[in-house]
Design an enzyme around this catalytic site. Structure first.
Site, mmCIF file in Angstrom:
data_model
loop_
_atom_site.group_PDB
_atom_site.id
_atom_site.type_symbol
_atom_site.label_atom_id
_atom_site.label_comp_id
_atom_site.label_asym_id
_atom_site.label_seq_id
_atom_site.Cartn_x
_atom_site.Cartn_y
_atom_site.Cartn_z
ATOM 1 N N SER A 86 -2.878 -71.655 11.138
ATOM 2 C CA SER A 86 -2.255 -72.809 10.509
ATOM 3 C C SER A 86 -2.635 -72.872 9.033
ATOM 4 C CB SER A 86 -2.659 -74.082 11.261
ATOM 5 O OG SER A 86 -1.837 -75.165 10.902
ATOM 6 N N GLU A 97 8.162 -74.035 16.741
ATOM 7 C CA GLU A 97 7.355 -74.854 15.839
ATOM 8 C C GLU A 97 8.027 -74.983 14.473
ATOM 9 O OE1 GLU A 97 3.652 -73.306 14.390
ATOM 10 O OE2 GLU A 97 4.202 -71.242 14.878
ATOM 11 N N HIS A 132 2.144 -74.988 18.636
ATOM 12 C CA HIS A 132 1.504 -74.513 17.408
ATOM 13 C C HIS A 132 0.051 -74.113 17.692
ATOM 14 C CE1 HIS A 132 0.653 -74.302 13.132
ATOM 15 N NE2 HIS A 132 -0.308 -75.197 13.245
#
Length: 296
Positions: free
Chosen positions: A146, A239, A269
Site C-alpha cells: 500500500s 480495489e 486490499h
C-alpha cells in the site's frame, strides 16, 4: 477465490467501508491496526527478531542479523497515516521464512502530524542507513504494501538515479499516484473492500503538505527509473488502487525495466496480511518468494 476468503471478506466489507466512510481522525485506525496485528494476524514462530536504532527510529530486523546475501528492506502500509513495523511484523516474518532472507522494517513519520514528503525522506534515510551498515545497494531488495509499496518504489527511483540500483523491488497493492487519476478509483469505488472511492480527496488533504501530488517522490508513477532492476507488482482486480499497479507496470516497462504484474481476482486490499487465514495470502507471498529466488 476460496470460500474462506470469500465469506470472511464479505463480512468484513460493510463494516470496514462504513468505518472508512466516516473516518476523520487517524487515531482509531492506528489503534485498530495495532489490535488487529496483535490478536488477529498470524505469523511464523521462532523467527529471530531484534529491535535496532536507525536515524528514523526503532526498526525491526527479522532473520539472520549478519547475512552475506540479500536483505529485504520492507516498508509498512497504512495510507501514510497509520501502521508501524510492529503492525507488519508477522507478514515480514513470513516473508523471511519463505525467502530465507532477513527483513528490515523501518519506521517512518506519519501524516497528518508529518505530511508528505516526510515519509519519503525517512524511507530513503532507512535505505542509506542500511547501506551505511555495510549492505551494498545491489544486495538490498525493496518491498512494501500500500503506502509502503509506494515508498519502496520512491526509494527505488532515488537509488536508480544515483546509479546504485538495488537488487530488486516488489510491492503489494502499492499506492503510486497521489493524484488518484487511475480509472479504478472510480470503477472500483463500490467493489473495494475497504475504501470508498469518494474519500480519496479527504485522504489527500490529510497527507499532503505543500508538495504537489504529482511530485515524483510522492507519486512514483511519474518518477524516472534508469537502469532499473526487476520489479514485481501484485494487486487486486477489485480495489481502487488496481490501476496504481497496472499503470506503474506500464511506466516501468516503458523505461526498460523487467516487470511482473500479478492481478488477483476479488481480493481485499493487501490480502497478504491474512496469511494463515486465507490461502490466497500464502499463495501471493509464495509467488513473491519465487520471484526473488529466480533473480540473477
Amino acid at each position: 477465490m476460496s470460500l474462506r476468503m470469500g465469506w470472511s471478506a464479505a463480512l468484513i466489507r460493510p463494516v470496514a467501508r462504513a468505518a472508512m466512510a466516516r473516518a476523520d481522525d487517524p487515531a482509531p485506525l492506528r489503534r485498530a491496526m495495532r489490535l488487529m496485528s496483535k490478536y488477529l494476524l498470524r505469523g511464523p514462530r521462532n523467527v529471530p527478531a531484534q529491535t535496532i536504532t536507525t536515524p528514523t527510529g526503532r526498526a525491526l530486523w527479522l532473520g539472520a542479523r549478519y547475512a552475506d546475501g540479500p536483505v529485504i528492506l520492507y516498508f509498512h502500509g497504512g495510507g501514510f497515516v497509520a501502521g508501524s513495523p510492529q503492525t507488519h511484523r508477522k507478514l515480514a516474518a513470513r516473508l523471511s521464512v519463505l525467502t530465507g532472507l532477513p527483513v528490515v522494517l523501518p519506521p517512518y513519520r506519519l501524516a497528518p502530524e508529518h505530511r508528505l514528503p516526510a515519509a519519503q525522506h525517512d524511507a530513503l534515510a532507512a535505505a542509506d542507513w542500511l547501506i551505511g551498515q555495510g549492505v551494498a545497494a545491489d544486495r538490498i531488495i525493496l518491498g512494501g504494501d500500500s503506502a509502503g509499496g509506494g515508498l519502496a518504489l520512491s526509494v527505488l527511483s532515488a537509488l536508480c538515479k544515483r546509479d546504485t540500483p538495488p537488487r530488486a523491488a516488489f510491492a503489494f497493492c502499492p499506492f503510486t499516484d497521489v493524484t488518484f487519476a487511475g480509472a479504478s478509483v472510480r470503477e472500483n469505488a463500490r467493489t473495494d473492500h475497504f475504501f470508498p472511492g469518494d474519500r480519496v480527496g479527504d485522504l489527500a488533504t490529510r497527507i499532503l503538505g505543500d508538495t504537489p501530488p504529482d511530485d515524483p517522490r510522492l507519486s512514483p508513477l511519474f518518477a524516472r527509473f534508469p537502469n532499473c532492476p526487476p520489479v514485481l507488482l501484485q494487486a487486486s482486480t477489485t480495489e481502487i488502487l488496481r490501476d496504481d499497479s497496472a499503470r506503474m507496470a506500464e511506466a516501468l516497462t516503458a523505461q526498460g525495466a523487467e516487470v511482473t504484474l500479478q492481478l488477483w481476482e476479488n481480493a481485499p486490499h493487501v490480502w497478504h496480511l491474512a496469511d494463515g487465514w486465507w490461502p490466497e495470502a500464502r499463495a501471493a507471498l509464495r509467488k513473491a518468494a519465487t520471484f526473488l529466488s529466480e533473480l540473477d
